[in-house]
Design an enzyme around this catalytic site. Structure first.
Site, mmCIF file in Angstrom:
data_model
loop_
_atom_site.group_PDB
_atom_site.id
_atom_site.type_symbol
_atom_site.label_atom_id
_atom_site.label_comp_id
_atom_site.label_asym_id
_atom_site.label_seq_id
_atom_site.Cartn_x
_atom_site.Cartn_y
_atom_site.Cartn_z
ATOM 1 N N ARG A 86 14.711 16.916 34.885
ATOM 2 C CA ARG A 86 15.871 17.042 35.790
ATOM 3 C C ARG A 86 17.158 17.375 35.038
ATOM 4 O O ARG A 86 18.082 17.938 35.605
ATOM 5 C CB ARG A 86 16.066 15.725 36.533
ATOM 6 C CG ARG A 86 15.661 15.621 37.946
ATOM 7 C CD ARG A 86 15.976 16.711 38.898
ATOM 8 N NE ARG A 86 16.953 16.272 39.878
ATOM 9 C CZ ARG A 86 18.179 16.730 39.962
ATOM 10 N NH1 ARG A 86 18.605 17.647 39.125
ATOM 11 N NH2 ARG A 86 19.002 16.287 40.884
ATOM 12 N N TYR A 102 16.820 16.798 60.413
ATOM 13 C CA TYR A 102 17.661 17.306 59.319
ATOM 14 C C TYR A 102 18.388 18.586 59.720
ATOM 15 O O TYR A 102 19.550 18.796 59.382
ATOM 16 C CB TYR A 102 16.817 17.577 58.066
ATOM 17 C CG TYR A 102 16.513 16.333 57.280
ATOM 18 C CD1 TYR A 102 17.515 15.667 56.576
ATOM 19 C CD2 TYR A 102 15.228 15.812 57.232
ATOM 20 C CE1 TYR A 102 17.241 14.514 55.864
ATOM 21 C CE2 TYR A 102 14.950 14.657 56.516
ATOM 22 C CZ TYR A 102 15.956 14.012 55.833
ATOM 23 O OH TYR A 102 15.688 12.872 55.138
ATOM 24 N N ASP A 141 9.592 19.742 48.367
ATOM 25 C CA ASP A 141 10.428 18.929 49.251
ATOM 26 C C ASP A 141 10.227 19.327 50.707
ATOM 27 O O ASP A 141 9.892 20.473 51.017
ATOM 28 C CB ASP A 141 11.910 19.035 48.887
ATOM 29 C CG ASP A 141 12.701 17.902 49.528
ATOM 30 O OD1 ASP A 141 12.717 16.800 48.959
ATOM 31 O OD2 ASP A 141 13.241 18.109 50.631
ATOM 32 N N ARG A 162 12.936 9.897 40.294
ATOM 33 C CA ARG A 162 13.981 9.568 39.324
ATOM 34 C C ARG A 162 13.768 8.268 38.564
ATOM 35 O O ARG A 162 14.445 7.999 37.586
ATOM 36 C CB ARG A 162 15.338 9.524 40.035
ATOM 37 C CG ARG A 162 15.890 10.906 40.307
ATOM 38 C CD ARG A 162 17.050 10.845 41.265
ATOM 39 N NE ARG A 162 16.620 10.336 42.557
ATOM 40 C CZ ARG A 162 17.411 10.158 43.596
ATOM 41 N NH1 ARG A 162 18.700 10.420 43.488
ATOM 42 N NH2 ARG A 162 16.936 9.718 44.738
ATOM 43 N N ARG A 164 6.428 9.354 46.368
ATOM 44 C CA ARG A 164 7.464 9.613 45.362
ATOM 45 C C ARG A 164 7.041 9.147 43.971
ATOM 46 O O ARG A 164 7.844 8.570 43.235
ATOM 47 C CB ARG A 164 8.786 8.915 45.708
ATOM 48 C CG ARG A 164 9.584 9.551 46.815
ATOM 49 C CD ARG A 164 10.632 10.521 46.268
ATOM 50 N NE ARG A 164 11.082 11.397 47.342
ATOM 51 C CZ ARG A 164 12.201 11.213 48.041
ATOM 52 N NH1 ARG A 164 13.017 10.241 47.752
ATOM 53 N NH2 ARG A 164 12.510 12.028 49.018
#
Ligand code: CP3
Length: 360
Positions: free
Chosen positions: A49, A167, A85, A40, A36
């Protein structure tokens, strides 16, 4: 592209110290990158973003490449992981999902019956080619060696069958994986069919990325640690091994990563992956012992240590490097992804300290 360890000859390694370390070849210093690393915590990412949703970034090669390149250059790391992703392959399989702010991924109709598994499509992997287009852009940008003569490594990735299945079946993140394990234990038709379909799609997705210029493929089995060793071996090892085999046959090394995997490491090694990613709960030397010396390891600083005062952070970085002891086949990384709020300067300091340490 480079050749997996079984068929390489010692002297003919890649010009990338990251790729060389994946193959347990000699390097001038330990390569470093972060899970990552484009996320963010980084103001440059947040600026992008503000203009795009997460999926827009993933699906727009110019933007995905820009985000990938900016993070790698800002930090000065030895590898760039393509911005994408884990859940992207759901769309061509016919599973709709979205990212809900603050909650993570949400699958609209969770896959819980054999009929639903049967309906999953495996013939539309081409629809994911935007990721390959992003990789081409990143590869073109980093085509020339850097100032120190090293070629930046380009990492493509996909999920592992278990983590993606979780998921799909749970419909999002989960604590106890009850629905996933119910299918695993109770539906001897649906579960193997789901594993097989995921392997087909993921291998096709990985192939596109390798053909586009990915030097290494990382397979994320982020939630495999929810499984006992018995269940991992019985319900997941075969499919994961097949995926690793297919990707290695494409001519690139495979990094196989999971979290909370201390007890699973020997079984994870049996997949044949070139590199095993370690989380921070196990000391790196103990984890390496557990996977065996015939395998490279990646890790394993606790990502939250990046919030610690400088002296503590530095001591933890040194501890990881000391545990690796200059052995061939260590890639410095975190034990899991950088979290929002992490000070960028701390990440840059870690890169600097790893670079200052000579392994040989
Ligand atoms: O530099 C990089 O590593 C970024 C590329 C990347 C993303 N997702 C972008 C992303 C990678 C390698 C992933 C993989 C991924 N996606 C994993 C495996 C890695 C891991 O952490 O174990 C998983 C489990 C996912 C699924 C996923 N995507 C979740 C659970 C979430 C929500 C997490 C959260 O904190 O909200 C995402 C969203 C996501 N994917 C973000 C990023 C940068 C953050 C959300 C955003 O930007 O809006």
């Amino acid at each position: 592209m480079s050749v997996p360890s079984e068929s390489h000859d010692e002297g003919s390694g890649s010009g990338s110290r990251f790729v060389r370390a994946c193959l347990r070849q000699p390097v001038d210093r330990t390569p470093v990158w972060f899970l990552r690393q484009a996320g963010r915590y980084m103001p440059e990412y947040m600026a992008v973003r503000e203009r795009h949703t997460l999926l827009e970034i993933c699906r727009t090669p110019e933007v995905a490449a820009e985000v990938t390149i900016t993070a790698a250059e800002r930090l000065g790391v030895d590898a760039a992981i393509i911005f994408a992703d884990l859940l992207l392959p759901f769309t061509p399989m016919g599973v709709d999902f979205e990212f809900v702010a603050g909650e993570g991924p949400m699958v609209h109709v969770p896959v819980r019956t054999a009929d639903q598994v049967r309906a999953l499509r495996t013939d539309r992997v081409d629809e994911l080619s935007y990721v390959a287009r992003s990789i081409e852009r990143v590869a073109a940008h980093f085509a020339r060696p850097r100032a120190d003569g090293d070629q930046l490594g380009i990492i493509g990735f996909c999920g592992a069958p278990f983590t993606l299945a979780s998921y799909m079946i749970e419909g999002g993140s989960s604590r106890n994986y009850i629905e996933t394990k119910k299918m695993m234990y109770r539906d001897s038709m649906a579960w193997p069919m789901l594993m097989e379909k995921l392997v087909t799609v993921l291998a096709g997705f990985a192939r596109q990325q390798v053909e586009a210029g990915a030097d290494v493929i990382q397979i994320f089995d982020s939630w495999a640690g929810a499984l006992s060793v018995t269940d991992y071996r019985k319900y997941c090892l075969e499919a994961t091994t097949e995926l690793v085999r297919l990707v290695r046959a494409m001519g690139v090394p495979v990094i196989y990563f999971g979290v909370d995997t201390a007890s699973l490491l020997p079984a994870m090694r049996e997949t044949g992956a070139d590199v095993i990613g370690l989380d921070w709960r196990i000391p790196l030397d103990v984890g390496w012992e557990s996977v065996g010396s015939g395998c490279a390891v990646q890790g394993n600083l606790d990502p939250i240590t990046l919030f610690a005062p400088e002296d503590i952070l530095r001591a933890r970085v040194e501890e990881v490097l000391r545990a690796a002891a200059g052995r061939q086949g260590h890639i410095f990384n975190l034990g899991h992804g950088i979290v929002p709020g992490t000070p960028v300067d701390a990440v840059i300091n870690v890169v600097k300290w790893v670079k200052e340490t000579r392994v040989a």
